[in-house]
Design an enzyme around this catalytic site. Structure first.
Site, PDB file in Angstrom:
ATOM      1  N   HIS A 127       0.818  -1.226   0.000  1.00 20.43           N
ATOM      2  CA  HIS A 127       0.000   0.000   0.000  1.00 20.43           C
ATOM      3  C   HIS A 127       0.849   1.273   0.000  1.00 20.43           C
ATOM      4  CE1 HIS A 127      -3.733  -2.087   0.317  1.00 20.43           C
ATOM      5  NE2 HIS A 127      -3.486  -2.571   1.514  1.00 20.43           N
ATOM      6  N   ASP A 164      -3.325 -10.248  -2.599  1.00 14.60           N
ATOM      7  CA  ASP A 164      -3.874  -9.716  -1.359  1.00 14.60           C
ATOM      8  C   ASP A 164      -5.302  -9.245  -1.632  1.00 14.60           C
ATOM      9  OD1 ASP A 164      -2.575  -8.403   1.453  1.00 14.60           O
ATOM     10  OD2 ASP A 164      -4.371  -7.400   0.694  1.00 14.60           O
ATOM     11  N   HIS A 166      -6.782  -6.734  -0.591  1.00 12.83           N
ATOM     12  CA  HIS A 166      -6.807  -5.289  -0.767  1.00 12.83           C
ATOM     13  C   HIS A 166      -5.917  -4.906  -1.950  1.00 12.83           C
ATOM     14  CE1 HIS A 166      -7.614  -5.998   3.573  1.00 12.83           C
ATOM     15  NE2 HIS A 166      -8.556  -5.094   3.351  1.00 12.83           N
ATOM     16  N   ASP A 248      -5.339 -12.527   3.113  1.00 13.83           N
ATOM     17  CA  ASP A 248      -6.549 -12.015   3.753  1.00 13.83           C
ATOM     18  C   ASP A 248      -7.792 -12.210   2.898  1.00 13.83           C
ATOM     19  OD1 ASP A 248      -5.322 -10.257   2.020  1.00 13.83           O
ATOM     20  OD2 ASP A 248      -5.328  -8.558   3.396  1.00 13.83           O
TER      21      ASP A 248
END
Length: 311
Positions: A127, A164, A166, A248
């Site tokens: 991120h 991931d 996200h 996740d």
């Protein structure tokens, strides 16, 4: 296959507030899973600490200085850099060590010391944008690893695959207009960080997003991975594959609702290894990103590493 694991007890010293999902217990749970006899042949190495200059492979010096200024001197203090992103006394060392493990992994696969590598480090990195720490991430480890491969080993085409749950907004930001790096992401949408639409392609069509709706499940994930990620990889013919391996998307994870199972990560790993066999001389380096349910992380990461070892 020769698979190396880079780890370091220092990674446990990146402290976050009580109740924060990105915590040291994540690595402790993975270490318990790796005690199984199936992982006896895994070559385990201590991740080295990278030089501070490595950060500037993907970030301006101003960003490094801004993060460094937020590192507290007191052992028991935790500073808030951004809404959900924190730093403690040893966080800079931890992040540089995660970067060092990633760079060592690239060196290993490029020189034939290992076929593939998994780096069990923290904090995560995908991120972190060029000039912004966010989403638990201080610096973008996978981006730095890609630049290291290009600068030190002359790699012409690097592919980064991010599964991931996200979206890897930071990696996309760093490589948005770079035709030498392909970035492919499967992720839940809408979900933090609210980016990653299909039409976000970059000027060279080297950004490939495959957003998935809430409760998509295994079939939708695999179809998106085949039609978007694998198709793009085959067209790009990478010399090296880097994986932003977040776990996740597992059905147990509290931060998302894609509802995958461990076998999905095993399957995706196998598909990437097939691409690496065709184009990249089996060279794969995988970096731990997210995964916040301890049982789901241990199961999924364990199956991912096991598949790397099997070839």
């Amino acid at each position: 296959m020769t698979t190396r694991l880079y780890e370091n007890p220092l990674f446990l010293d990146h402290n976050t507030p009580e109740g924060h999902p990105e915590r040291a217990d994540r690595l402790r749970s993975l270490n318990i899973a790796l005690e199984h006899p199936n992982f006896a042949a895994l070559e385990r190495r201590q991740a080295p600490q990278a030089n501070e200059d490595a950060v500037m492979l993907a970030h301006p010096e101003e960003h490094f200085i801004a993060v460094m200024r937020q590192i507290p001197e007191e052992e028991d203090r935790i500073n808030q850099l951004e809404a959900d992103t924190y730093a403690s006394q040893k966080s800079l060392q931890c992040t540089l060590t995660a970067i060092g493990g990633a760079m060592a992994g690239v060196d290993d696969v490029m020189t034939g010391k290992a076929d593939n590598v998994f780096v069990a480090g923290r904090p995560p990195g995908h991120h972190a944008e060029k000039s912004k720490a966010m989403g638990f991430c201080l610096f973008n480890t996978v981006a730095i690893a890609a630049r290291h491969a290009q600068r030190m080993h002359g790699v012409e085409r690097v592919a980064i695959v991010d599964w991931d749950v996200h979206h890897g907004n930071g990696t996309q930001d760093i490589f948005w207009d770079d035709p030498s790096v392909l970035f492919c992401s499967t992720h839940q949408m809408p979900l933090y960080p609210w980016s990653g639409k299909k039409d976000e392609t970059g000027p060279h069509n080297t950004i490939v997003n495959a957003p998935l709706s809430e409760n998509s499940g295994s079939d939708h994930f695999r179809e998106a991975f085949k039609s978007r990620t694998l198709t793009a990889l085959n067209d790009f013919s990478p010399d090296l594959i880097l994986i932003s391996a977040g776990f996740d998307a597992h059905h147990r994870d509290p931060l998302a609702q894609i509802n995958l199972v461990g076998e999905d990560f095993d399957w995706a790993t196998g598909r990437l290894m097939e691409v690496a066999d065709r184009f990249a001389k089996n060279r794969v380096v995988s970096l731990l990103e997210g995964g916040y349910d301890l049982e789901g992380l241990a199961e999924s990461a364990g199956m991912h590493i096991s598949r790397l070892m099997k070839g």
